[in-house]
Design a protein around this motif. Structure first.
Motif, PDB file in Angstrom:
ATOM      1  N   MET A   1       0.975  -1.118  -0.283  1.00  0.00           N
ATOM      2  CA  MET A   1      -0.010   0.014   0.099  1.00  0.00           C
ATOM      3  C   MET A   1       0.798   1.223   0.167  1.00  0.00           C
ATOM      4  O   MET A   1       1.968   1.189   0.659  1.00  0.00           O
ATOM      5  N   ALA A   2       0.409   2.184  -0.588  1.00  0.00           N
ATOM      6  CA  ALA A   2       1.067   3.738  -0.723  1.00  0.00           C
ATOM      7  C   ALA A   2       1.146   4.094   0.651  1.00  0.00           C
ATOM      8  O   ALA A   2       0.365   3.651   1.575  1.00  0.00           O
ATOM      9  N   ASP A   3       1.926   5.023   0.781  1.00  0.00           N
ATOM     10  CA  ASP A   3       1.966   5.582   2.446  1.00  0.00           C
ATOM     11  C   ASP A   3       0.738   6.284   2.638  1.00  0.00           C
ATOM     12  O   ASP A   3       0.047   6.765   1.633  1.00  0.00           O
ATOM     13  N   SER A   4       0.362   6.237   3.822  1.00  0.00           N
ATOM     14  CA  SER A   4      -0.938   7.074   4.263  1.00  0.00           C
ATOM     15  C   SER A   4      -0.904   8.597   4.025  1.00  0.00           C
ATOM     16  O   SER A   4      -0.105   9.120   4.138  1.00  0.00           O
ATOM     17  N   VAL A   5      -2.085   8.811   3.494  1.00  0.00           N
ATOM     18  CA  VAL A   5      -2.250  10.395   3.322  1.00  0.00           C
ATOM     19  C   VAL A   5      -1.961  11.068   4.648  1.00  0.00           C
ATOM     20  O   VAL A   5      -1.767  12.221   4.598  1.00  0.00           O
ATOM     21  N   TRP A   6      -2.162  10.409   5.641  1.00  0.00           N
ATOM     22  CA  TRP A   6      -2.011  11.137   6.992  1.00  0.00           C
ATOM     23  C   TRP A   6      -0.678  11.132   7.522  1.00  0.00           C
ATOM     24  O   TRP A   6      -0.314  11.958   8.719  1.00  0.00           O
ATOM     25  N   LYS A   7       0.295  10.177   6.972  1.00  0.00           N
ATOM     26  CA  LYS A   7       1.755  10.466   7.437  1.00  0.00           C
ATOM     27  C   LYS A   7       2.538  11.424   6.557  1.00  0.00           C
ATOM     28  O   LYS A   7       3.493  11.630   6.730  1.00  0.00           O
ATOM     29  N   SER A   8       2.010  12.013   5.700  1.00  0.00           N
ATOM     30  CA  SER A   8       2.513  13.165   4.941  1.00  0.00           C
ATOM     31  C   SER A   8       2.160  14.458   5.173  1.00  0.00           C
ATOM     32  O   SER A   8       1.203  14.618   5.882  1.00  0.00           O
ATOM     33  N   THR A   9       2.841  15.353   4.546  1.00  0.00           N
ATOM     34  CA  THR A   9       2.603  16.822   5.093  1.00  0.00           C
ATOM     35  C   THR A   9       1.294  17.004   3.915  1.00  0.00           C
ATOM     36  O   THR A   9       1.050  16.417   3.046  1.00  0.00           O
ATOM     37  N   LEU A  10       0.795  18.317   4.374  1.00  0.00           N
ATOM     38  CA  LEU A  10      -0.414  18.943   3.502  1.00  0.00           C
ATOM     39  C   LEU A  10       0.255  19.073   2.226  1.00  0.00           C
ATOM     40  O   LEU A  10      -0.483  18.684   0.936  1.00  0.00           O
ATOM     41  N   GLU A  11       1.448  19.769   2.087  1.00  0.00           N
ATOM     42  CA  GLU A  11       1.941  19.938   0.752  1.00  0.00           C
ATOM     43  C   GLU A  11       2.406  18.642  -0.193  1.00  0.00           C
ATOM     44  O   GLU A  11       2.008  18.827  -1.279  1.00  0.00           O
ATOM     45  N   ASN A  12       2.566  17.707   0.660  1.00  0.00           N
ATOM     46  CA  ASN A  12       2.973  16.551  -0.174  1.00  0.00           C
ATOM     47  C   ASN A  12       1.784  15.789  -0.783  1.00  0.00           C
ATOM     48  O   ASN A  12       1.721  15.344  -1.697  1.00  0.00           O
ATOM     49  N   PRO A  24      -3.620   8.946  -4.836  1.00  0.00           N
ATOM     50  CA  PRO A  24      -5.038   9.456  -4.533  1.00  0.00           C
ATOM     51  C   PRO A  24      -5.586  10.449  -5.322  1.00  0.00           C
ATOM     52  O   PRO A  24      -5.109  11.184  -6.014  1.00  0.00           O
ATOM     53  N   ALA A  25      -6.869  10.565  -5.089  1.00  0.00           N
ATOM     54  CA  ALA A  25      -7.797  11.362  -6.110  1.00  0.00           C
ATOM     55  C   ALA A  25      -9.044  11.773  -5.317  1.00  0.00           C
ATOM     56  O   ALA A  25      -9.013  12.375  -4.026  1.00  0.00           O
ATOM     57  N   GLY A  26     -10.302  11.953  -5.869  1.00  0.00           N
ATOM     58  CA  GLY A  26     -11.260  12.677  -5.592  1.00  0.00           C
ATOM     59  C   GLY A  26     -11.641  12.209  -4.218  1.00  0.00           C
ATOM     60  O   GLY A  26     -12.145  12.742  -3.222  1.00  0.00           O
ATOM     61  N   VAL A  27     -11.904  10.797  -3.839  1.00  0.00           N
ATOM     62  CA  VAL A  27     -12.433  10.337  -2.912  1.00  0.00           C
ATOM     63  C   VAL A  27     -11.508  10.725  -1.514  1.00  0.00           C
ATOM     64  O   VAL A  27     -11.776  11.005  -0.446  1.00  0.00           O
ATOM     65  N   SER A  28     -10.083  10.336  -1.801  1.00  0.00           N
ATOM     66  CA  SER A  28      -9.355  10.771  -0.691  1.00  0.00           C
ATOM     67  C   SER A  28      -9.457  12.324  -0.462  1.00  0.00           C
ATOM     68  O   SER A  28      -9.236  12.690   0.836  1.00  0.00           O
ATOM     69  N   ALA A  29      -9.193  13.006  -1.254  1.00  0.00           N
ATOM     70  CA  ALA A  29      -9.448  14.614  -0.852  1.00  0.00           C
ATOM     71  C   ALA A  29     -10.713  14.607  -0.381  1.00  0.00           C
ATOM     72  O   ALA A  29     -10.672  15.538   0.545  1.00  0.00           O
ATOM     73  N   ALA A  30     -11.683  14.275  -0.785  1.00  0.00           N
ATOM     74  CA  ALA A  30     -13.160  14.698  -0.214  1.00  0.00           C
ATOM     75  C   ALA A  30     -13.026  14.135   1.353  1.00  0.00           C
ATOM     76  O   ALA A  30     -13.699  14.430   2.347  1.00  0.00           O
ATOM     77  N   LEU A  75     -13.428   8.329   8.568  1.00  0.00           N
ATOM     78  CA  LEU A  75     -13.227   9.201   7.309  1.00  0.00           C
ATOM     79  C   LEU A  75     -11.655   9.063   7.056  1.00  0.00           C
ATOM     80  O   LEU A  75     -10.913   8.828   5.981  1.00  0.00           O
ATOM     81  N   VAL A  76     -10.941   8.987   8.109  1.00  0.00           N
ATOM     82  CA  VAL A  76      -9.368   8.808   8.175  1.00  0.00           C
ATOM     83  C   VAL A  76      -9.299   7.561   7.548  1.00  0.00           C
ATOM     84  O   VAL A  76      -8.417   7.467   6.539  1.00  0.00           O
ATOM     85  N   LEU A  77      -9.812   6.397   7.773  1.00  0.00           N
ATOM     86  CA  LEU A  77      -9.628   5.154   7.235  1.00  0.00           C
ATOM     87  C   LEU A  77     -10.075   5.173   5.585  1.00  0.00           C
ATOM     88  O   LEU A  77      -9.393   4.540   5.035  1.00  0.00           O
ATOM     89  N   CYS A  78     -11.079   5.902   5.533  1.00  0.00           N
ATOM     90  CA  CYS A  78     -11.784   5.832   4.159  1.00  0.00           C
ATOM     91  C   CYS A  78     -10.724   6.755   3.061  1.00  0.00           C
ATOM     92  O   CYS A  78     -10.549   6.182   1.890  1.00  0.00           O
ATOM     93  N   ALA A  79      -9.747   7.484   3.491  1.00  0.00           N
ATOM     94  CA  ALA A  79      -8.999   8.411   2.675  1.00  0.00           C
ATOM     95  C   ALA A  79      -7.804   7.269   2.139  1.00  0.00           C
ATOM     96  O   ALA A  79      -7.444   7.250   1.124  1.00  0.00           O
ATOM     97  N   ASP A  80      -7.523   6.596   3.167  1.00  0.00           N
ATOM     98  CA  ASP A  80      -6.299   5.437   2.977  1.00  0.00           C
ATOM     99  C   ASP A  80      -6.868   4.364   1.862  1.00  0.00           C
ATOM    100  O   ASP A  80      -6.262   3.727   1.063  1.00  0.00           O
ATOM    101  N   GLU A  81      -8.178   3.937   2.515  1.00  0.00           N
ATOM    102  CA  GLU A  81      -8.730   2.754   1.755  1.00  0.00           C
ATOM    103  C   GLU A  81      -9.266   2.874   0.485  1.00  0.00           C
ATOM    104  O   GLU A  81      -9.075   1.798  -0.312  1.00  0.00           O
ATOM    105  N   ASP A  82      -9.483   4.077   0.193  1.00  0.00           N
ATOM    106  CA  ASP A  82      -9.883   4.017  -1.297  1.00  0.00           C
ATOM    107  C   ASP A  82      -8.689   4.015  -2.217  1.00  0.00           C
ATOM    108  O   ASP A  82      -8.861   3.531  -3.403  1.00  0.00           O
ATOM    109  N   ILE A  83      -7.611   4.427  -1.907  1.00  0.00           N
ATOM    110  CA  ILE A  83      -6.382   4.230  -2.640  1.00  0.00           C
ATOM    111  C   ILE A  83      -6.149   2.722  -2.983  1.00  0.00           C
ATOM    112  O   ILE A  83      -5.898   2.562  -4.079  1.00  0.00           O
ATOM    113  N   VAL A  84      -6.106   2.251  -1.906  1.00  0.00           N
ATOM    114  CA  VAL A  84      -5.855   0.614  -2.012  1.00  0.00           C
ATOM    115  C   VAL A  84      -7.176  -0.048  -3.026  1.00  0.00           C
ATOM    116  O   VAL A  84      -6.942  -0.742  -3.818  1.00  0.00           O
TER     117      VAL A  84
END
Length: 189
Positions: A1-12, A24-30, A75-84
């Motif tokens: 799995m890619a790195d969690s969106v929560w482990k990166s900076t907002l800029e990243n 990541p795309a629309g689901v993770s952003a939303a 929502l935290v889980l879904c942001a990463d789960e959608d990527i997978v």
């Protein structure tokens, strides 16, 4: 799995969103936006509870906070789960695993939309507790959540078009319609 969106900076995260990769795309952003909306709701409720003139029920405050944290956790889980889920769906196309992967690619954003919609309902519950001085923050939280619900449902509807089972498609369409209505009629702002 890619790195969690929560482990990166907002800029990243922004850079990854703007990149050429499909996720990541629309689901993770939303989902991230909805989680931020719930954080704003939590802030409002905490401020309300600490005001000298607060005469409400402290137990109600704790219930609101716990519910907002629970929905935010989803929502935290879904942001990463959608990527997978989306990556699994794309790699399963044309294989026997495709139907199950498609279901996950539908259910993940649908679950996120339900969590964001629950957050909207929590915002509505907080209206009578919220003084005018911080009502704009509560309204902002609700608007972010409403927009997130609608954004998440775009992916649900798009993915559901690929379902071959009409009954499943119709069931998802009914759920989507209820959530869309809630997002449109979410609060008085």
């Amino acid at each position: 799995m890619a790195d969690s969106v929560w482990k990166s900076t907002l800029e990243n995260f922004r850079e990854r969103l703007a990149g050429r990769e499909s996720v990541p795309a629309g689901v993770s952003a939303a989902a991230v936006a909805a989680s931020l909306g719930l954080s704003l709701l939590i802030k409002v409720v905490k401020i309300v509870s600490q005001r000298r003139d607060f005469q409400g029920d402290p137990a109600q405050i704790e219930v609101l906070l716990a519910a907002a944290r629970a929905e935010s956790g989803k929502l935290v889980l879904c942001a990463d789960e959608d990527i997978v889920a989306f990556a699994e769906y794309m790699s399963s196309r044309g294989t026997p695993a495709e139907p199950a992967a498609l279901q996950r690619a539908i259910q993940t954003p649908l679950g996120a939309a339900c969590a964001a919609a629950a957050g909207l309902q929590l915002c509505a519950e907080a209206i009578p507790l919220t003084p005018a001085s911080i009502a704009p923050d509560l309204g902002t939280a609700a608007l972010i959540l409403a927009g997130s619900v609608r954004a998440l449902l775009l992916s649900v509807e798009s993915n559901a078009l690929r379902l071959t089972d009409r009954e499943s498609r119709d069931q998802i369409a009914r759920e989507v319609d209820v959530l869309k209505l809630l997002a449109r009629n979410h609060q008085p702002w």
